[in-house]
Scaffold this active site. Structure first.
Site, PDB file in Angstrom:
ATOM      1  N   ALA A  83      -2.817  36.908 -29.634  1.00  0.00           N
ATOM      2  CA  ALA A  83      -3.704  38.034 -29.350  1.00  0.00           C
ATOM      3  C   ALA A  83      -3.562  39.054 -30.481  1.00  0.00           C
ATOM      4  O   ALA A  83      -2.620  38.982 -31.273  1.00  0.00           O
ATOM      5  CB  ALA A  83      -3.313  38.671 -28.017  1.00  0.00           C
ATOM      6  N   GLN A  85      -2.584  42.054 -30.424  1.00  0.00           N
ATOM      7  CA  GLN A  85      -1.304  42.770 -30.327  1.00  0.00           C
ATOM      8  C   GLN A  85      -0.141  41.816 -30.059  1.00  0.00           C
ATOM      9  O   GLN A  85       0.797  42.147 -29.328  1.00  0.00           O
ATOM     10  CB  GLN A  85      -1.377  43.842 -29.244  1.00  0.00           C
ATOM     11  N   SER A  86      -0.182  40.630 -30.631  1.00  0.00           N
ATOM     12  CA  SER A  86       0.865  39.633 -30.404  1.00  0.00           C
ATOM     13  C   SER A  86       2.212  40.059 -30.994  1.00  0.00           C
ATOM     14  O   SER A  86       2.318  40.316 -32.202  1.00  0.00           O
ATOM     15  CB  SER A  86       0.424  38.308 -31.044  1.00  0.00           C
ATOM     16  N   ASN A  87       3.224  40.122 -30.133  1.00  0.00           N
ATOM     17  CA  ASN A  87       4.584  40.372 -30.626  1.00  0.00           C
ATOM     18  C   ASN A  87       5.104  39.170 -31.405  1.00  0.00           C
ATOM     19  O   ASN A  87       5.862  39.318 -32.364  1.00  0.00           O
ATOM     20  CB  ASN A  87       5.528  40.652 -29.453  1.00  0.00           C
ATOM     21  N   ALA A  89       3.300  37.127 -33.258  1.00  0.00           N
ATOM     22  CA  ALA A  89       2.719  37.156 -34.606  1.00  0.00           C
ATOM     23  C   ALA A  89       3.487  38.142 -35.484  1.00  0.00           C
ATOM     24  O   ALA A  89       3.857  37.832 -36.627  1.00  0.00           O
ATOM     25  CB  ALA A  89       1.242  37.527 -34.530  1.00  0.00           C
TER      26      ALA A  89
END
Ligand SMILES: *Cc1c(COP(=O)(O)O)cnc(C)c1O
Length: 339
Positions: A83, A85-87, A89
């Site tokens: 997503a 706001q992927s942590n 990533a």
């Protein structure tokens, strides 16, 4: 950077990259315990949010294995998805920096004006972002394969890290975390953890047994029971004998939505222990624990560990939560004036 030849999955040696100091702290939370209906000594917090790399969080333990394997296979570039706001990533970007590898992130959505939180950190860590638009899970996976092919054609050696870092290999990070936790707290009755892509819960289930892990579904996958069950089977080589303990009641209108129970849980943790939770994962996990105490699934007098999986940067990428937090300040603020 030290590295170790480590244990094996399926007879092959895998090189784990060393990306963190361990063990992470296990801290008491007596005021939070009392606030949610437990005895003060019942509740402890496993602080995986305090993992040092890249702002911290659970994804680092999985990346030690997945990025470690990629590097030992000669990859030059890590490619992963998530997503906006992927942590995961963000932490892949940080791991790439630490390991001297390029990182390409394929993110759902489109660039927006207030690109904050995790996205700002992705940029700081030097990752390249490919925006995939409004896509399904399958389309996002297809976009990742496209990007990897393109990189290969340009002479790079890409390695694809799975969504959320959750493969059986990545979940080994939480098998080790479960063992670490048992040394810190042999009397553990229940570990409560947020479920996204499922690898964290699956690893803990492998280490602690299904009866001691309560997973709280956050809406990141369509069928968490299948997703986690499949990973547990991948770790054990056979299906789990004991059913998984999963709460499905904290998703609300959807993955990125802020619910009232989550806002309450975040406020309670912040005001009893000075502990910050995020609206997507750890806030849902605590809301799930509160609901579990309410309906008797978790009882006073038993040792409960709340696994704090990180996510603080995501709070700063969630405008609705920020607005609610800011309005609490606005409601109580006064302007100083000289006597
Ligand atoms: C990804 C994530 C989780 C969930 O972990 P999975 O292994 O994907 O289920 C929980 N908390 C935070 C803060 C996360 O970023």
């Amino acid at each position: 950077m030290s590295e170790e030849r480590q244990g094996t999955t399926r007879d092959q040696d895998i090189t784990r990259a060393e990306l963190m100091s361990r063990p992470t702290p296990l801290e008491p939370a007596p005021r939070l315990a009392r606030a949610i209906g437990l005895e003060p000594e019942d509740l402890w917090v496993k602080r995986d949010d305090l993992i040092g790399l890249g702002g911290g969080g659970n994804k680092v333990r999985k990346l030690e294995w997945t990025a470690g394997a990629a590097r030992s296979e000669g990859a030059t570039t890590l490619v992963t998805s998530g997503a906006a706001q992927s942590n995961h990533a963000r932490l892949t970007a940080a791991a790439g920096a630490r390991l001297g590898m390029d990182v390409v992130l394929v993110l759902a959505g489109a660039p927006t004006e207030g690109m904050t939180g995790n996205i700002a950190l992705d940029g700081l860590f030097g990752a390249r972002v490919v925006w995939a638009g409004e896509v399904s899970e399958a389309e996002l996976a297809a976009a990742v394969q496209d990007v990897a092919r393109d990189l290969r054609e340009r002479g790079a050696r890409p390695a694809v890290i799975p969504f959320g870092g959750s493969s059986a290999l990545g979940a080994l990070g939480y098998v080790a975390a479960g063992a670490e936790l048992l040394v810190q707290d042999p009397d553990l009755a229940t570990a409560v953890v947020a479920v996204g892509s499922g690898g964290t819960m699956a690893g803990l289930v492998h280490a602690l047994g299904a009866e001691r892990v309560l997973g709280v579904h956050c809406g990141a996958v369509a069928d968490p029971e299948h997703t986690v069950g499949h990973l547990v089977e991948g770790l054990a080589g056979q299906p789990a004998a004991t059913p998984l303990r999963l709460r499905l009641d904290q998703v609300g209108p959807g993955y990125s939505a802020l619910t009232e129970p989550v806002m309450d849980a975040m406020t309670t943790a912040a005001r009893t222990e000075g502990m910050v939770l995020d609206p997507i994962y750890t806030g849902r996990a605590l809301a799930g624990l509160i609901a579990a105490v309410h309906d008797g699934q978790v009882r006073p007098g038993q040792r409960t560990v709340f696994v704090h999986t990180g996510g603080l940067p995501g709070l700063f990428g969630h405008p609705e939560t920020l607005e609610r937090a800011r309005s609490a300040v606005a409601d109580t603020a006064v302007r100083w004036s000289r006597g």
